[in-house]
Design a protein around this motif. Structure first.
Motif, short mmCIF file in Angstrom:
data_model
loop_
_atom_site.label_atom_id
_atom_site.label_comp_id
_atom_site.label_asym_id
_atom_site.label_seq_id
_atom_site.Cartn_x
_atom_site.Cartn_y
_atom_site.Cartn_z
N UNK A 158 -14.80 16.39 34.45
CA UNK A 158 -15.53 16.80 33.25
C UNK A 158 -16.10 15.60 32.50
N UNK A 159 -15.58 14.40 32.77
CA UNK A 159 -16.17 13.19 32.17
C UNK A 159 -17.35 12.74 33.01
N UNK A 160 -18.44 12.32 32.34
CA UNK A 160 -19.59 11.85 33.11
C UNK A 160 -19.26 10.58 33.91
N UNK B 141 -10.22 10.39 33.33
CA UNK B 141 -10.70 11.72 32.92
C UNK B 141 -9.75 12.37 31.92
N UNK B 142 -8.46 12.04 32.03
CA UNK B 142 -7.46 12.64 31.12
C UNK B 142 -7.32 11.84 29.82
N UNK B 143 -7.90 10.65 29.79
CA UNK B 143 -7.76 9.76 28.64
C UNK B 143 -8.74 10.17 27.53
N UNK B 144 -8.21 10.50 26.37
CA UNK B 144 -9.05 10.95 25.23
C UNK B 144 -10.03 9.86 24.79
N UNK B 145 -9.64 8.58 25.03
CA UNK B 145 -10.51 7.48 24.58
C UNK B 145 -11.66 7.20 25.54
N UNK B 146 -11.63 7.82 26.71
CA UNK B 146 -12.71 7.58 27.68
C UNK B 146 -13.74 8.69 27.57
N UNK B 147 -14.97 8.30 27.26
CA UNK B 147 -16.05 9.29 27.16
C UNK B 147 -16.96 9.23 28.38
N UNK B 148 -17.05 8.07 29.00
CA UNK B 148 -17.91 7.89 30.19
C UNK B 148 -17.18 6.96 31.16
N UNK B 149 -17.33 7.27 32.45
CA UNK B 149 -16.74 6.42 33.49
C UNK B 149 -17.88 5.76 34.27
N UNK B 150 -17.76 4.45 34.46
CA UNK B 150 -18.73 3.73 35.31
C UNK B 150 -17.97 3.24 36.53
N UNK B 151 -18.53 3.46 37.72
CA UNK B 151 -17.89 2.93 38.94
C UNK B 151 -18.84 1.91 39.57
N UNK B 152 -18.29 0.76 39.93
CA UNK B 152 -19.11 -0.31 40.50
C UNK B 152 -18.29 -1.09 41.53
N UNK B 153 -18.93 -2.08 42.17
CA UNK B 153 -18.24 -2.91 43.16
C UNK B 153 -18.14 -4.33 42.66
N UNK B 154 -17.13 -5.06 43.11
CA UNK B 154 -17.02 -6.44 42.65
C UNK B 154 -17.85 -7.35 43.56
N UNK B 155 -18.23 -8.50 43.02
CA UNK B 155 -19.07 -9.43 43.76
C UNK B 155 -20.54 -9.05 43.61
N UNK B 156 -21.41 -9.89 44.20
CA UNK B 156 -22.84 -9.67 44.00
C UNK B 156 -23.51 -9.06 45.21
N UNK B 157 -22.71 -8.81 46.25
CA UNK B 157 -23.33 -8.40 47.50
C UNK B 157 -23.27 -6.89 47.76
N UNK C 69 -15.21 16.01 17.43
CA UNK C 69 -13.78 15.77 17.69
C UNK C 69 -13.44 15.77 19.18
N UNK C 70 -14.34 16.26 20.01
CA UNK C 70 -14.08 16.28 21.46
C UNK C 70 -13.10 17.37 21.85
N UNK C 71 -13.20 18.50 21.14
CA UNK C 71 -12.30 19.61 21.50
C UNK C 71 -12.97 20.95 21.24
N UNK D 297 -9.46 -1.40 36.62
CA UNK D 297 -9.89 -0.34 35.71
C UNK D 297 -9.69 -0.84 34.29
N UNK D 298 -10.79 -0.82 33.53
CA UNK D 298 -10.73 -1.32 32.15
C UNK D 298 -11.41 -0.35 31.22
N UNK D 299 -10.81 -0.12 30.05
CA UNK D 299 -11.43 0.77 29.08
C UNK D 299 -11.80 -0.01 27.83
N UNK D 300 -13.07 0.17 27.40
CA UNK D 300 -13.57 -0.57 26.25
C UNK D 300 -14.65 0.27 25.58
N UNK D 301 -14.53 0.47 24.28
CA UNK D 301 -15.55 1.23 23.53
C UNK D 301 -15.91 2.57 24.16
N UNK D 302 -14.90 3.30 24.60
CA UNK D 302 -15.15 4.64 25.14
C UNK D 302 -15.59 4.69 26.59
#
Ligand code: COA
Length: 260
Positions: A98-100, A44-60, A258-260, A8-13
């Motif tokens: 509540x986060x996309x 979802x609770x992290x104020x710095x996260x605006x969008x969550x992307x879920x993916x799988x590792x590897x190319x298969x 402000x996100x509130x 799990x990594x957070x970068x630029x929101x």
């Protein structure tokens, strides 16, 4: 937080959650489901996260299903518990955040993998993607929401055929069915998801959370979606995001929510 089966990594929101069991084609064992629950919850609770992307590792594979080796000897009660716990911890949980949540589907999305992608708010796929609910070929049915969400997304007849044949559809068929919103190359998959996330992030995160709730209400038994919309619409008027959004429009400037 450190995890054994996911990253799990957070970068630029954007928090990107990657299921990381490539040797098992990212199959969802119970430990992975528990880790995913924690990672989605904290994003979802992290104020710095605006969008969550879920993916799988590897190319298969995105996820090649629930881990068959874990439930092969389960009895009736254990089967019911497995489905109920998984739905509560991960699949319903993700859908109601509540986060996309965008699923970046990068290969096989089978069984629980397709169910996870369908629990996300929408899906983008790479052109090597293959999607299916093959459970009846194992003598079981989808248990993580697949019998409910697939017909919602593609229509009853197509869902019936996919589930009864246990077959896979390719990325272009998934696009044609409306199961995924966009198809791109493997290399462009995450950049495209990040570009879409960038567009989402310009808007009010509070209003987006309300919109998710109202849209989801349409699919909940005994809930009147129009009533939920009225309530959520009203709630927006009490937020600082609404004050900022309307002031910015009237002052002809870009909103800085402000996100509130
Ligand atoms: N559960 C547990 N292990 C799984 C798995 C799953 N759902 N899907 C793949 N794996 C494992 C395989 O057992 C194999 O492990 P091994 O190397 O220790 O033997 C490894 O992942 C690689 O899979 P493999 O089958 O060798 O790859 P493939 O390219 O030949 O086939 C699939 C890919 C996706 C077609 C095939 O793995 C498959 O049919 N998986 C099960 C799909 C399924 O029925 N999912 C629904 C579960 S309810």
């Amino acid at each position: 937080m450190n995890y054994d089966n996911i990253l799990s990594q957070t970068h630029n929101g954007i928090t990107t959650i990657t299921i990381n069991r490539p040797k098992k084609l990212n199959a969802l064992n119970i430990e992975t489901i528990e880790e995913l629950h924690k990672a989605f919850k904290s994003a979802n609770e992290d104020k710095n996260t605006k969008v969550i992307i879920v993916t799988g590792s590897g190319e298969k594979a995105f996820v090649a299903g629930a881990d068959i080796s874990e439930f092969a000897d389960f009895d009736v009660n254990e089967g019911q518990e497995l489905a109920a716990e998984g739905q509560e911890l991960l699949f319903n949980f993700v859908e109601n955040l509540s986060s996309p949540v965008i699923a970046a589907v990068n290969g096989f999305a089978l069984g629980g993998g397709l169910e996870l992608a369908m629990a996300a708010h929408f899906r983008v796929a790479s052109d090597n993607t293959k999607m299916g609910l093959p459970e009846v070929s194992l003598g079981v049915i989808p248990g993580y929401g697949g019998t409910q969400r697939l017909p919602q997304l593609v229509g009853k007849g197509r869902a019936m055929e996919m589930i009864m044949t246990a077959g896979m559809i390719d990325a272009s068929q998934a696009l044609n069915y409306g199961l995924v919103n966009h198809v791109t190359t493997q290399e462009e998959l995450l950049p495209l998801c990040e570009k879409i996330a960038g567009k989402i992030m310009r808007n009010s995160s509070v209003a987006i959370g309300s919109a998710i709730k109202a849209i989801n209400a349409n699919f909940k038994d005994g809930v009147n979606g129009f009533d939920v919309e009225v309530e959520e619409f009203g709630n927006c008027f009490g937020t600082n995001d609404f004050k900022e959004g309307t002031s910015a429009f009237l002052e002809k400037r870009k909103a800085n929510f402000p996100g509130e």
